[in-house]
Design a protein around this motif. Structure first.
Motif, PDB file in Angstrom:
ATOM      1  N   HIS A 166       0.808  -1.219   0.000  1.00 39.08           N
ATOM      2  CA  HIS A 166       0.000   0.000   0.000  1.00 39.08           C
ATOM      3  C   HIS A 166       0.844   1.273   0.000  1.00 39.08           C
ATOM      4  O   HIS A 166       0.298   2.376   0.068  1.00 39.08           O
ATOM      5  N   ILE A 167       2.160   1.126  -0.074  1.00 43.81           N
ATOM      6  CA  ILE A 167       3.054   2.282   0.034  1.00 43.81           C
ATOM      7  C   ILE A 167       3.612   2.650  -1.336  1.00 43.81           C
ATOM      8  O   ILE A 167       4.154   1.798  -2.053  1.00 43.81           O
ATOM      9  N   HIS A 168       3.484   3.925  -1.702  1.00 46.97           N
ATOM     10  CA  HIS A 168       3.974   4.403  -2.992  1.00 46.97           C
ATOM     11  C   HIS A 168       5.487   4.621  -2.962  1.00 46.97           C
ATOM     12  O   HIS A 168       6.198   4.248  -3.893  1.00 46.97           O
ATOM     13  N   ALA A 169       5.978   5.236  -1.884  1.00 43.99           N
ATOM     14  CA  ALA A 169       7.406   5.562  -1.816  1.00 43.99           C
ATOM     15  C   ALA A 169       7.828   5.775  -0.368  1.00 43.99           C
ATOM     16  O   ALA A 169       7.017   6.120   0.485  1.00 43.99           O
ATOM     17  N   VAL A 170       9.110   5.562  -0.125  1.00 39.59           N
ATOM     18  CA  VAL A 170       9.722   5.880   1.168  1.00 39.59           C
ATOM     19  C   VAL A 170      10.736   6.993   0.933  1.00 39.59           C
ATOM     20  O   VAL A 170      11.611   6.871   0.059  1.00 39.59           O
ATOM     21  N   ILE A 171      10.607   8.067   1.685  1.00 44.40           N
ATOM     22  CA  ILE A 171      11.583   9.153   1.608  1.00 44.40           C
ATOM     23  C   ILE A 171      12.466   9.064   2.843  1.00 44.40           C
ATOM     24  O   ILE A 171      11.979   9.109   3.977  1.00 44.40           O
TER      25      ILE A 171
END
Length: 254
Positions: A225-230
């Motif tokens: 469910h996660i688009h990206a990690v910054i």
């Protein structure tokens, strides 16, 4: 170890940590998980702790289950500012976004330009920071005030979130684990962040290097469910590589 001694030590551990899982207690005392569950049921019946899904929570009124906001604000401060600045680059005019009650989201609120945006938040600090920006529309969830995190949680906050849909959510968590996903220090915070993920088209996780490989008490969500990690430049490359294998986009700031 006598049974009564185990019960005493279980209560001490729960009060010391704020919350603990059945699996952890089973390992500590070298008894079956079923035995631990019976122990917790008995101790709850005596009013010494509160059972939760998969574990127990302290009933001590002064128990700290969340790190106080001032402490979080100054922990890895430089990394959080760098991550916040990068996150703001992924926001466009007229976006509808969520900012959670993390210290990194507060840094984002400081950095956001005064342009047409709608910001939904459960954070008092974020709402106050944005109140001076005339073009930014701020919507607060309301709910039960958590004095430690200066955030709104509970059923009212969750129901409020369900009435909205946003383009992007920017959230942080206590733990990021390759196999077990995202986790939080307590169930109320975890439930709020689950709702934030559900109503967003894109979800950006804001995480400094210290969050990787950690698992906290309450499960928030899986990587699907996660688009990206910054994150920042000090994050463990092995952890990042494993996340990339799960099709998680990694954005390193700084």
């Amino acid at each position: 170890m006598l049974v009564a001694e185990r019960w005493h030590k279980i209560v001490s551990l729960v009060n010391e940590r704020g919350s603990i899982r059945v699996t952890e207690l089973s390992d500590i005392f070298q008894v079956t998980e079923e035995t631990i569950r019976r122990d917790l049921d008995k101790l709850e019946g005596e009013g010494k702790l509160l059972r939760s899904h998969g574990g127990a929570i302290s009933l001590k009124p002064d128990q700290v289950q969340e790190v106080p906001y001032p402490e979080r604000e100054t922990t890895n401060m430089e990394q959080k500012r760098i991550i916040a600045e990068e996150a703001v680059r992924h926001i466009q005019e007229n976006d509808r976004i969520i900012l959670d009650a993390s210290s990194t989201a507060w840094y984002m609120a400081q950095t956001l330009p005064d342009v047409p945006l709608t910001v939904l938040t459960n954070s008092i600090k974020v709402a106050m920071e944005l109140s001076g920006k005339e073009k930014v529309q701020v919507i607060s969830t309301g709910g039960l005030l958590s004095s430690r995190s200066l955030s709104y949680v509970g059923p009212l906050a969750e129901r409020s979130l369900r009435t909205y849909h946003v383009d992007k959510a920017f959230i942080s968590c206590k733990g990021l684990h390759v196999q077990r996903g995202l986790s939080e220090s307590n169930e109320m915070q975890a439930l709020i962040k689950q709702k934030m993920i559900e109503i967003a088209d894109q979800v950006f996780v804001l995480a400094d290097f210290s969050k990787f490989g950690q698992q906290s008490f309450a499960h928030v969500g899986d990587w699907a469910h996660i688009h990206a990690v910054i994150t920042d430049g000090a994050a463990d490359e092995r952890e990042l590589a494993l996340l990339r294998e799960q099709a998680v986009r990694i954005i390193q700031a700084g």
